[in-house]
Motif scaffolding. Structure first.
Motif, short mmCIF file in Angstrom:
data_model
loop_
_atom_site.label_atom_id
_atom_site.label_comp_id
_atom_site.label_asym_id
_atom_site.label_seq_id
_atom_site.Cartn_x
_atom_site.Cartn_y
_atom_site.Cartn_z
N ASP A 77 0.83 -1.21 0.00
CA ASP A 77 0.00 0.00 0.00
C ASP A 77 0.86 1.26 0.00
N TYR A 78 1.97 1.23 0.74
CA TYR A 78 2.83 2.42 0.79
C TYR A 78 3.51 2.66 -0.56
N ARG A 79 3.94 1.62 -1.21
CA ARG A 79 4.51 1.78 -2.55
C ARG A 79 3.49 2.38 -3.50
N ARG A 80 2.25 1.94 -3.41
CA ARG A 80 1.20 2.47 -4.27
C ARG A 80 0.89 3.92 -3.89
N PHE A 81 0.93 4.23 -2.60
CA PHE A 81 0.67 5.58 -2.11
C PHE A 81 1.73 6.55 -2.64
N VAL A 82 3.00 6.19 -2.52
CA VAL A 82 4.09 7.05 -3.00
C VAL A 82 4.01 7.22 -4.51
N SER A 83 3.68 6.14 -5.21
CA SER A 83 3.53 6.22 -6.67
C SER A 83 2.39 7.16 -7.05
N LEU A 84 1.32 7.13 -6.28
CA LEU A 84 0.18 8.02 -6.52
C LEU A 84 0.59 9.48 -6.32
N LEU A 85 1.33 9.75 -5.25
CA LEU A 85 1.78 11.11 -4.99
C LEU A 85 2.64 11.63 -6.14
N GLU A 86 3.50 10.79 -6.66
CA GLU A 86 4.38 11.21 -7.75
C GLU A 86 3.59 11.44 -9.04
N SER A 87 2.62 10.58 -9.31
CA SER A 87 1.85 10.70 -10.54
C SER A 87 0.87 11.86 -10.52
N MET A 88 0.46 12.30 -9.30
CA MET A 88 -0.52 13.37 -9.17
C MET A 88 0.11 14.66 -8.62
N ARG A 89 1.39 14.80 -8.83
CA ARG A 89 2.11 15.95 -8.27
C ARG A 89 1.48 17.28 -8.67
N ASP A 90 1.00 17.39 -9.91
CA ASP A 90 0.47 18.65 -10.41
C ASP A 90 -0.99 18.88 -10.02
N THR A 91 -1.69 17.83 -9.61
CA THR A 91 -3.11 17.96 -9.29
C THR A 91 -3.41 17.64 -7.83
N ILE A 92 -2.37 17.53 -7.03
CA ILE A 92 -2.54 17.09 -5.65
C ILE A 92 -3.35 18.09 -4.82
N ALA A 93 -3.37 19.36 -5.25
CA ALA A 93 -4.11 20.39 -4.50
C ALA A 93 -5.62 20.13 -4.50
N LYS A 94 -6.09 19.28 -5.42
CA LYS A 94 -7.51 18.98 -5.48
C LYS A 94 -7.94 17.94 -4.44
N LEU A 95 -6.98 17.32 -3.79
CA LEU A 95 -7.29 16.28 -2.81
C LEU A 95 -6.98 16.79 -1.40
N PRO A 96 -8.01 17.05 -0.60
CA PRO A 96 -7.81 17.62 0.74
C PRO A 96 -6.87 16.81 1.62
N ASP A 97 -6.97 15.47 1.56
CA ASP A 97 -6.17 14.67 2.47
C ASP A 97 -4.75 14.45 1.98
N LEU A 98 -4.39 15.05 0.85
CA LEU A 98 -3.00 15.04 0.37
C LEU A 98 -2.42 16.45 0.32
N LYS A 99 -3.29 17.41 0.10
CA LYS A 99 -2.85 18.80 -0.02
C LYS A 99 -2.12 19.27 1.23
N TYR A 100 -2.63 18.90 2.41
CA TYR A 100 -2.05 19.42 3.65
C TYR A 100 -0.64 18.88 3.91
N LEU A 101 -0.28 17.75 3.24
CA LEU A 101 1.06 17.21 3.39
C LEU A 101 2.10 18.15 2.81
N GLN A 102 1.68 18.95 1.81
CA GLN A 102 2.59 19.90 1.19
C GLN A 102 2.40 21.32 1.75
N LYS A 103 1.24 21.56 2.35
CA LYS A 103 0.92 22.90 2.83
C LYS A 103 1.72 23.26 4.08
#
Length: 356
Positions: A220-246
Motif C-alpha cells: 500500500d505504501y509503494r502504491r501511495f508514494v507512486s500516486l503522490l508522484e503521478s498526481m504531483r500537479d493535481t494534488i491540490a484537489k485532494l484535501p487529504d493530500l494537499k495538507y502534506l505539502q501545505k
C-alpha cells in the motif's frame, strides 16, 4: 525421505490429476522427478508473467519463470482444482479452513494463482513444451456494500494467502497482492458485467497475520508514494493530500488527521480509511527522518518527534478503545499500554522504510 512422503501423502492434495475444461491438466508420465506430475497448462487466465531468482536447498541460485493467473470460482473446473490444492494451507496457516469457492451465497469468489513455469525439451522433435507447478495463491471474496462511503460498490476481501516455502521471501507475495489491486483497478472495464456497471470500491484483508500486515502495508505504501508522484500537479484537489505539502514538518498542523478523514485517498487506492491513516503515518515518519538529517536543532528535533509520537498514540487510542477500556490498572496501565503499542508501531514503520 521416501518413507516420510508415503506417511504424509494421504494428507496432501492430488494437485496433478485435475480436469480443466474437459481434459486432464497432468502431463503424461511423471517426467519431472518420478514422483510429481506437473500441470500441462495453468489454471485460469494469465494476467502477469515474470522471472525471479530461486534459492535451492543446496544454496545454489537459479532463474525461474512464473505466471499469475486469475480464475473464477464459479467455473466448476476451477472449483475442482481449488478443492484439490487448498488442503495445503493447513500445513502453513494455523487458522486455515476449506472454502467452497463455487458458493455464491452473499457474493462470489475469484482466485489469483501463482505458478512456476518449467521448460521441457525432452520431446522427440526437439521443440520445447512447458509445464506448471503451484507456487501460491490468494483467494478473494466479493460482496456488494450498498452503504459504503463515499459510494456503494463491491468490496473484495483477501481471505487466504499462501506462498509455498520454496518461493517465500522472494517478492512473490508482493506481486500477488499488487495483482489484486491491478485487478480491482481494471475490474469495471475488463471484468464486470456490462449489465450492472458496479465497480470494486475497496480491497481489504480478513484477520491478517503479522507477516501479512507487513506485506499489505509495504504494498500500500509503494502504491501511495507512486500516486503522490503521478498526481504531483493535481494534488491540490485532494484535501487529504494537499495538507502534506501545505505545512512544514516542524508545525503541529502537519501531524493533524487528514481533513476529509482519508476518503479521497481511500477511493483512489481502493483501500480502507484505516489504511489511509497508516499510509499517512508512514509517510510522515519518512518526512521526519529526512528532515532530522538536515537539522542541528536538538530541541526542535525533540519537539517534532514528540508531535509524531502524540499523533500515533491518538490514532491508536481511537482504534483500540476496547482494549484500553479493559485495563484494570487505570490511566497508568493505559499509558503503559499505549507506549508499548507506539514502540511496536514505530518499529514496524521504520522496518518498512528500511531504517533498521
Amino acid at each position: 525421505a521416501d518413507e516420510v512422503i508415503k506417511k504424509i501423502q494421504s494428507s496432501l492434495p492430488p494437485i496433478a490429476s485435475v480436469t480443466i475444461n474437459g481434459s486432464s491438466t497432468a502431463t503424461e508420465g511423471a517426467k519431472s522427478d518420478g514422483k510429481f506430475k506437473y500441470l500441462s497448462h495453468p489454471v485460469g487466465v494469465v494476467v502477469k508473467s515474470y522471472r525471479r531468482k530461486i534459492k535451492n536447498d543446496n544454496d545454489t541460485v537459479e532463474e525461474g519463470d512464473f505466471v499469475i493467473t486469475l480464475a473464477k470460482g464459479s467455473d466448476p473446473s476451477v472449483a475442482s482444482y481449488h478443492n484439490a490444492i487448498q488442503p495445503l494451507a493447513r500445513w502453513f496457516i494455523e487458522t486455515a479452513d476449506d472454502v467452497d469457492i463455487s458458493d455464491e451465497d452473499g457474493g462470489f469468489w475469484t482466485v489469483l494463482y501463482l505458478f512456476r513455469k518449467h521448460e521441457d525439451r525432452s520431446s522427440d522433435d526437439g521443440t520445447s513444451t512447458f509445464r506448471y507447478s503451484l507456487a501460491g495463491y490468494i483467494t478473494l471474496f466479493h460482496f456488494y456494500a450498498p452503504f459504503r462511503k463515499p459510494k456503494s460498490g463491491i468490496i473484495v476481501r483477501v481471505c487466504q494467502a499462501l506462498i509455498l516455502p520454496t518461493y517465500q521471501r522472494a517478492g512473490h507475495g508482493s506481486d500477488l497482492l499488487l495483482s489484486v489491486h491491478e485487478y480491482a483497478a481494471r475490474y469495471l472495464n475488463d471484468y464486470a458485467s456490462s449489465s450492472t456497471g458496479i465497480d470494486i470500491v475497496e480491497v481489504n484483508v480478513e484477520d491478517p497475520a503479522p507477516g501479512f500486515v507487513a506485506l499489505r502495508d509495504s504494498v500500500d505504501y509503494r502504491r501511495f508514494v507512486s500516486l503522490l508522484e503521478s498526481m504531483r500537479d493535481t494534488i491540490a484537489k485532494l484535501p487529504d493530500l494537499k495538507y502534506l505539502q501545505k505545512y512544514p514538518v516542524t508545525s503541529k498542523e502537519y501531524f493533524q488527521p487528514a481533513p476529509d478523514g482519508g476518503l479521497s485517498l481511500a477511493s483512489l487506492l481502493k483501500i480502507t480509511k484505516r489504511q489511509t491513516e497508516v499510509m499517512h503515518e508512514i509517510y510522515k515518519l519518512a518526512a521526519v527522518e529526512k528532515w532530522k538529517h538536515g537539522s542541528k536543532d536538538n530541541a526542535q528535533i525533540q519537539q517534532v518527534e514528540t508531535n509524531y509520537r502524540l499523533m500515533i498514540k491518538k490514532s491508536l487510542k481511537s482504534h483500540r478503545t476496547e482494549e484500553l477500556g479493559a485495563c484494570e490498572g487505570g490511566k497508568e496501565e493505559q499509558k503503559a499500554l499505549l507506549a508499548k503499542w507506539f514502540d511496536q508501531t514505530h518499529s514496524h514503520y521504520r522496518k518498512l522504510l528500511g531504517l533498521v
